[in-house]
Write a protein that holds these residues in place. Structure first.
Motif, mmCIF file in Angstrom:
data_model
loop_
_atom_site.group_PDB
_atom_site.id
_atom_site.type_symbol
_atom_site.label_atom_id
_atom_site.label_comp_id
_atom_site.label_asym_id
_atom_site.label_seq_id
_atom_site.Cartn_x
_atom_site.Cartn_y
_atom_site.Cartn_z
ATOM 1 N N VAL A 371 5.294 6.811 2.982
ATOM 2 C CA VAL A 371 4.915 5.467 2.540
ATOM 3 C C VAL A 371 5.506 5.236 1.158
ATOM 4 O O VAL A 371 5.301 6.044 0.233
ATOM 5 C CB VAL A 371 3.386 5.311 2.513
ATOM 6 N N GLU A 372 6.246 4.155 1.005
ATOM 7 C CA GLU A 372 6.916 3.872 -0.266
ATOM 8 C C GLU A 372 6.190 2.856 -1.126
ATOM 9 O O GLU A 372 6.469 2.728 -2.325
ATOM 10 C CB GLU A 372 8.342 3.392 0.013
ATOM 11 N N ARG A 373 5.254 2.109 -0.524
ATOM 12 C CA ARG A 373 4.525 1.116 -1.304
ATOM 13 C C ARG A 373 3.163 0.880 -0.663
ATOM 14 O O ARG A 373 3.049 0.791 0.554
ATOM 15 C CB ARG A 373 5.315 -0.201 -1.348
ATOM 16 N N ARG A 374 2.152 0.787 -1.508
ATOM 17 C CA ARG A 374 0.795 0.534 -1.033
ATOM 18 C C ARG A 374 0.207 -0.651 -1.779
ATOM 19 O O ARG A 374 0.405 -0.790 -2.982
ATOM 20 C CB ARG A 374 -0.102 1.759 -1.220
ATOM 21 N N HIS A 375 -0.530 -1.482 -1.043
ATOM 22 C CA HIS A 375 -1.238 -2.601 -1.653
ATOM 23 C C HIS A 375 -2.687 -2.588 -1.178
ATOM 24 O O HIS A 375 -2.953 -2.448 0.015
ATOM 25 C CB HIS A 375 -0.621 -3.943 -1.245
ATOM 26 N N ALA A 403 7.292 -6.447 -1.438
ATOM 27 C CA ALA A 403 7.878 -5.268 -0.809
ATOM 28 C C ALA A 403 9.391 -5.447 -0.782
ATOM 29 O O ALA A 403 9.896 -6.553 -0.991
ATOM 30 C CB ALA A 403 7.334 -5.076 0.601
ATOM 31 N N GLU A 407 11.327 -0.875 3.438
ATOM 32 C CA GLU A 407 10.301 0.026 2.935
ATOM 33 C C GLU A 407 9.180 0.215 3.948
ATOM 34 O O GLU A 407 8.800 -0.721 4.646
ATOM 35 C CB GLU A 407 9.671 -0.532 1.646
ATOM 36 N N ARG A 408 8.626 1.426 3.979
ATOM 37 C CA ARG A 408 7.361 1.649 4.678
ATOM 38 C C ARG A 408 6.240 1.237 3.723
ATOM 39 O O ARG A 408 6.137 1.740 2.604
ATOM 40 C CB ARG A 408 7.222 3.110 5.097
ATOM 41 N N VAL A 409 5.436 0.304 4.188
ATOM 42 C CA VAL A 409 4.400 -0.308 3.351
ATOM 43 C C VAL A 409 3.047 -0.120 4.021
ATOM 44 O O VAL A 409 2.924 -0.237 5.246
ATOM 45 C CB VAL A 409 4.677 -1.814 3.146
ATOM 46 N N GLU A 410 2.031 0.164 3.225
ATOM 47 C CA GLU A 410 0.660 0.153 3.723
ATOM 48 C C GLU A 410 -0.119 -0.952 3.022
ATOM 49 O O GLU A 410 -0.042 -1.106 1.793
ATOM 50 C CB GLU A 410 -0.030 1.499 3.494
ATOM 51 N N ALA A 462 8.848 -3.124 6.212
ATOM 52 C CA ALA A 462 9.151 -4.472 5.750
ATOM 53 C C ALA A 462 10.453 -4.967 6.367
ATOM 54 O O ALA A 462 11.463 -4.253 6.384
ATOM 55 C CB ALA A 462 9.239 -4.490 4.230
#
Length: 490
Positions: A371-375, A403, A407-410, A462
């Motif tokens: 995971v490259e980004r989390r919100h 994002a 990217e893999r985003v959660e 994304a």
């Protein structure tokens, strides 16, 4: 009759059923685009005429596409007002996504706009992205069949659900936002919540038992409006649609919750079904006779009918209330009894513990990667005053969720309000990967229900560099600003 039929009936049935209201079958890969018209129509609702909107395709309301068929559609606006249509569950180019001014403007009356993209297979739908128009029934099924759907020895039946008011949607919204949509319990008013809601003057409404509508002893806000009717394929239980089925046949029931503000339980009665897909994406089969579906969500349920002549109602029960609607599956000549529009018991609130969501295992899981980004996305609001927010802001005051493409985003949806929120992301299919503190490989979806005081985490890759809408699919919540944007940058 809302079905695509078994065996040779597919070919023979098209001419026989050409007058049906909902789409019957795919129309093949036509050289010319299919025509879809946003138009007005008249329904008979419990003996009273109602003028509503609709989306008329070549064979009735909505579209059914063959395996591999492109979504090549000319959309005509035959309404006297501007409109725009969103292809819910599909991932078109952003310019064709159907959100007002993001980037294309509304279609003017008499205008035609063309769409062309490769659709995702499964049970999807399409609707106006103007909340008051969706409340006027400007919506229809969008079924994209897989090769196995064509090969399978089964009948396909669409169950398209609405809530309906004879009042103008502007008046409905004014009643809801003014606090007159339902009669509030006083229990939670001191905390800014309306409490449990039975309803203002609706015969079928009653207070819920404490175990049906509470979260840790606090009353949930359910059903913030009592609608005049609840529709299954444009009809109520005073005159339900009767679908002709075969003894011992298999039915694939494609359920679409197009209601503005009503969560339903789908009850298959004496015949158990298997939930095999959600939001158009296959899941490991889950056996049962009652499955919940929030606004914007879809369920595919396979039912093996007994080898006997009979009638089997499939009912949609309004959560936290007694109202219900539905259709009847019946063999030729079967006796069909009268079904009361009010159940004997109040249906429970939907998935307050997320047990149904936690039971779903996606077959088309996302490939594993870091995971490259989390919100963390905070969902808030209250019934008094009627205001619903994402990260503390309404649309127009929102801060985009950022994002980068690829990217893999959660996204962790944390609901701090006492109403549930079906959260829908445009342009992406995500996977449910967490419920509260528990991690798991859940279903692929585009709309996830987040009950009060709960957290649901989804993962996605994304997509196209663009501004994509992220919003609650409860129309009064959306109309009052519960929307933000998922902004994908290069």
């Amino acid at each position: 009759m809302t079905c695509f039929s078994r065996r040779g009936f597919l070919a023979a049935g098209a001419a026989t059923l050409a007058a049906t209201q909902f789409p019957i079958r795919a129309f093949g890969q036509a050289a010319a685009p299919l025509r879809l018209a946003a138009t007005r129509r008249t329904l008979d609702i419990d003996g009273r005429a109602a003028t509503v909107f609709g989306l008329a395709g070549p064979g009735g309301q909505g579209l059914v596409l063959d395996p591999g068929q492109r979504f090549r559609v000319d959309l005509d606006n035959d309404l006297p007002v501007p409109t725009i249509v969103h292809w819910h569950g599909q991932i078109p180019p952003n310019a064709q996504d159907g959100v007002p001014d993001m980037p294309q403007p509304l279609l003017a009356p008499g205008e035609t706009r063309s769409f062309d993209f490769a659709p995702l297979a499964g049970t999807h739908w399409m609707h106006s992205h103007v909340p008051i128009q969706e409340m006027q029934l400007l919506a229809a099924p969008l079924i994209v069949r897989r090769p196995e759907d064509v090969a399978a020895d089964r009948q396909e039946v669409v169950l398209f659900l609405h809530d309906f008011s004879f009042k103008a949607p502007e008046e409905v919204l004014a009643e809801i936002t003014g606090g007159h949509g339902t009669a509030a319990s006083g229990a939670m008013q001191g905390m800014g919540h309306g409490g449990m809601h039975g309803g203002a003057g609706t015969a079928g409404s009653m207070a819920m038992p404490m175990d049906m509508g509470t979260m840790g002893g606090m009353a949930m806000d359910l059903n913030d409006y009592d609608w005049d009717a609840y529709l299954a394929n444009d009809r109520t239980l005073s005159d339900p649609e009767v679908v002709s089925v075969e003894r011992g046949g298999r039915v694939r029931l494609r359920v679409i919750n197009a209601a503005a503000a009503t969560v339903f339980w789908i009850d298959t009665g004496t015949v158990e079904g298997q939930l095999v897909a959600v939001d158009g994406h296959p899941v490991r089969p889950l056996a049962g006779s009652r499955f919940g579906v929030a606004m914007g969500q879809r369920l595919d349920i396979e039912i093996d009918l007994p080898n006997e002549g009979s009638a089997w109602p499939v009912l949609a029960l309004r959560e936290g209330a007694r109202e219900r609607t539905g259709i009847v599956l019946a063999t030729p000549g079967a006796t069909i009894g009268i079904i009361d529009a009010l159940a004997e018991r109040v249906a429970p609130a939907f998935d307050t513990d997320l047990a149904q969501e936690a039971s779903l295992v996606g077959i088309d899981a996302l490939p594993e990667r870091p995971v490259e980004r989390r919100h963390m996305i905070m969902l808030g609001g209250a019934m008094r005053p009627y205001a619903w927010t994402i990260d503390g802001a309404v649309w127009g005051q929102h801060r985009p969720i950022a994002a980068k493409s690829g990217e893999r985003v959660e996204l962790a949806f944390h609901n701090m309000s006492m109403m549930g929120h079906p959260m829908h992301l445009h342009g992406h299919a995500f996977q449910v990967v967490g419920i509260n503190a528990r991690r798991f490989a859940g279903a692929r979806r585009d709309t996830v229900y987040v009950p009060p005081m709960s957290m649901v985490t989804v993962a996605l890759d994304a997509g196209e560099t663009a501004r994509w809408m992220l919003h609650c699919h409860h129309m009064p919540h959306l109309a009052t600003g519960m929307m933000t944007e998922f902004r994908v940058e290069a």
